[in-house]
Write a protein that holds these residues in place. Sequence first.
Motif, PDB file in Angstrom:
ATOM      1  N   LEU A 205       0.851  -1.182   0.000  1.00  0.00           N
ATOM      2  CA  LEU A 205       0.000   0.000   0.000  1.00  0.00           C
ATOM      3  C   LEU A 205       0.893   1.240   0.000  1.00  0.00           C
ATOM      4  O   LEU A 205       1.769   1.390   0.853  1.00  0.00           O
ATOM      5  N   ILE A 206       0.661   2.126  -0.956  1.00  0.00           N
ATOM      6  CA  ILE A 206       1.448   3.353  -1.065  1.00  0.00           C
ATOM      7  C   ILE A 206       0.538   4.542  -0.788  1.00  0.00           C
ATOM      8  O   ILE A 206      -0.531   4.664  -1.396  1.00  0.00           O
ATOM      9  N   GLN A 207       0.954   5.382   0.135  1.00  0.00           N
ATOM     10  CA  GLN A 207       0.219   6.618   0.395  1.00  0.00           C
ATOM     11  C   GLN A 207       1.217   7.771   0.454  1.00  0.00           C
ATOM     12  O   GLN A 207       2.166   7.746   1.221  1.00  0.00           O
ATOM     13  N   LYS A 208       0.992   8.763  -0.383  1.00  0.00           N
ATOM     14  CA  LYS A 208       1.860   9.936  -0.466  1.00  0.00           C
ATOM     15  C   LYS A 208       1.006  11.195  -0.402  1.00  0.00           C
ATOM     16  O   LYS A 208      -0.095  11.244  -0.959  1.00  0.00           O
ATOM     17  N   SER A 209       1.535  12.208   0.268  1.00  0.00           N
ATOM     18  CA  SER A 209       0.869  13.508   0.327  1.00  0.00           C
ATOM     19  C   SER A 209       1.851  14.586  -0.069  1.00  0.00           C
ATOM     20  O   SER A 209       3.079  14.422   0.059  1.00  0.00           O
ATOM     21  N   GLY A 210       1.316  15.701  -0.534  1.00  0.00           N
ATOM     22  CA  GLY A 210       2.160  16.834  -0.891  1.00  0.00           C
ATOM     23  C   GLY A 210       1.337  18.105  -0.944  1.00  0.00           C
ATOM     24  O   GLY A 210       0.108  18.060  -1.116  1.00  0.00           O
ATOM     25  N   THR A 211       1.983  19.225  -0.757  1.00  0.00           N
ATOM     26  CA  THR A 211       1.314  20.524  -0.816  1.00  0.00           C
ATOM     27  C   THR A 211       1.862  21.308  -1.990  1.00  0.00           C
ATOM     28  O   THR A 211       3.068  21.517  -2.101  1.00  0.00           O
ATOM     29  N   PHE A 212       0.973  21.728  -2.906  1.00  0.00           N
ATOM     30  CA  PHE A 212       1.343  22.547  -4.053  1.00  0.00           C
ATOM     31  C   PHE A 212       0.942  23.988  -3.737  1.00  0.00           C
ATOM     32  O   PHE A 212      -0.156  24.235  -3.236  1.00  0.00           O
ATOM     33  N   ASN A 213       1.828  24.924  -4.021  1.00  0.00           N
ATOM     34  CA  ASN A 213       1.604  26.321  -3.645  1.00  0.00           C
ATOM     35  C   ASN A 213       1.675  27.244  -4.856  1.00  0.00           C
ATOM     36  O   ASN A 213       2.402  26.981  -5.815  1.00  0.00           O
ATOM     37  N   LEU A 214       0.920  28.338  -4.772  1.00  0.00           N
ATOM     38  CA  LEU A 214       0.932  29.361  -5.820  1.00  0.00           C
ATOM     39  C   LEU A 214       0.625  30.713  -5.188  1.00  0.00           C
ATOM     40  O   LEU A 214      -0.289  30.832  -4.373  1.00  0.00           O
ATOM     41  N   THR A 215       1.409  31.731  -5.552  1.00  0.00           N
ATOM     42  CA  THR A 215       1.095  33.111  -5.198  1.00  0.00           C
ATOM     43  C   THR A 215       0.577  33.802  -6.442  1.00  0.00           C
ATOM     44  O   THR A 215       1.266  33.873  -7.458  1.00  0.00           O
ATOM     45  N   LEU A 216      -0.650  34.289  -6.361  1.00  0.00           N
ATOM     46  CA  LEU A 216      -1.334  34.848  -7.519  1.00  0.00           C
ATOM     47  C   LEU A 216      -1.776  36.272  -7.187  1.00  0.00           C
ATOM     48  O   LEU A 216      -2.425  36.505  -6.160  1.00  0.00           O
ATOM     49  N   GLU A 217      -1.422  37.223  -8.047  1.00  0.00           N
ATOM     50  CA  GLU A 217      -1.804  38.609  -7.815  1.00  0.00           C
ATOM     51  C   GLU A 217      -3.098  38.923  -8.566  1.00  0.00           C
ATOM     52  O   GLU A 217      -3.215  38.641  -9.756  1.00  0.00           O
ATOM     53  N   SER A 218      -4.068  39.480  -7.862  1.00  0.00           N
ATOM     54  CA  SER A 218      -5.321  39.898  -8.495  1.00  0.00           C
ATOM     55  C   SER A 218      -5.319  41.412  -8.651  1.00  0.00           C
ATOM     56  O   SER A 218      -4.874  42.142  -7.755  1.00  0.00           O
ATOM     57  N   LYS A 219      -5.811  41.892  -9.813  1.00  0.00           N
ATOM     58  CA  LYS A 219      -5.835  43.320 -10.108  1.00  0.00           C
ATOM     59  C   LYS A 219      -7.184  43.706 -10.706  1.00  0.00           C
ATOM     60  O   LYS A 219      -7.806  42.920 -11.423  1.00  0.00           O
ATOM     61  N   ASP A 220      -7.599  44.949 -10.416  1.00  0.00           N
ATOM     62  CA  ASP A 220      -8.828  45.464 -11.026  1.00  0.00           C
ATOM     63  C   ASP A 220      -8.573  45.823 -12.486  1.00  0.00           C
ATOM     64  O   ASP A 220      -7.526  46.399 -12.819  1.00  0.00           O
TER      65      ASP A 220
END
Length: 313
Positions: A205-220
């Motif tokens: 049984l294989i169980q793997k976890s990971g966190t993917f990150n993104l910084t996104l700028e929002s503009k008007d």
Amino acid sequence: MRSLSSFFILCFVSFVNGMFYDTAPRLYDFGPGTIGAPMLFRYSFDDARMGPPYEFRFKFAQFPQYDKTLVSDQNGKDYVVTFESAKAGNYTVQIDAWYSRHGIPFHWIGTLHSTFQLTDSLTGTIAVNDDARKKVVSTAETFKLTARMSYYFGFFNSAAITYKWIINDEQQEESKEVIEHTFSRPQLNNISVIVTATKTNGSRLIQKSGTFNLTLESKDPITDLTVDGPTEVKVFERLQLDCKIHGGTPPFHYDYSSWMGGPYSEHIDVTKPLNESLFSLIRYFSEKGTRKLKIVAKNDVSSITKWMEISVY
């Protein structure tokens, strides 16, 4: 669901020793690799005067059980390795390339040393509207966020996968690979998705976890562009057009074009950056005629255009 199984190509890193016949060995890296999932090493070099077959010797200093010699008729070779029993960290690989005849290497092409990283976590990215490179979005639109695992070979196709999205420290109700979100005000947005994959590989049984990150700028986005000034002017008389950008998040820039056909041909293009929403265009005309003006105001998420005609008499 769409999952990409383990595909890591080790990136151009140091090459050592000389090369013959203008060959240039290369190693590519899409890592890090995940322990227990297939990892791809891709080695190639430029075409040389001597033809195939070629022999490639892969040597792992910390994992000699994965050392392997491969023969190819192409000037490159892929080697897929699954590191089953390893600890997270940085490791080294050496690849020797030779010209081979009848199974015997007779002419050395070159040697390349590189490091690669192994992790016990899943790796991946967050794509915005299927674009993993997008970093700026408009507050006037709804965007699709997609969690993409960095794997090929279909290794996780049969896995049970869960997703937990967190946007600006707030957990989202959606728990899917793809969610939709609107960024309502201009700011930097921190986006994370915690991905967990569980599958059976043979009897294991294989169980793997990971966190993917993104910084996104929002503009008007810019909502309007108004221009105040005369539409008629005398030859050599000063023309001033006062422009105002409505809405929008700076920085801005504007493009200004002016042209006139015969009998006097004229075409002017100007592009300038702006930190303010007000700017003025000042011109003098030396010949009579009708000038067409095009004024474009832009920011990172929008563009608006004004067309004008100026009569010079």
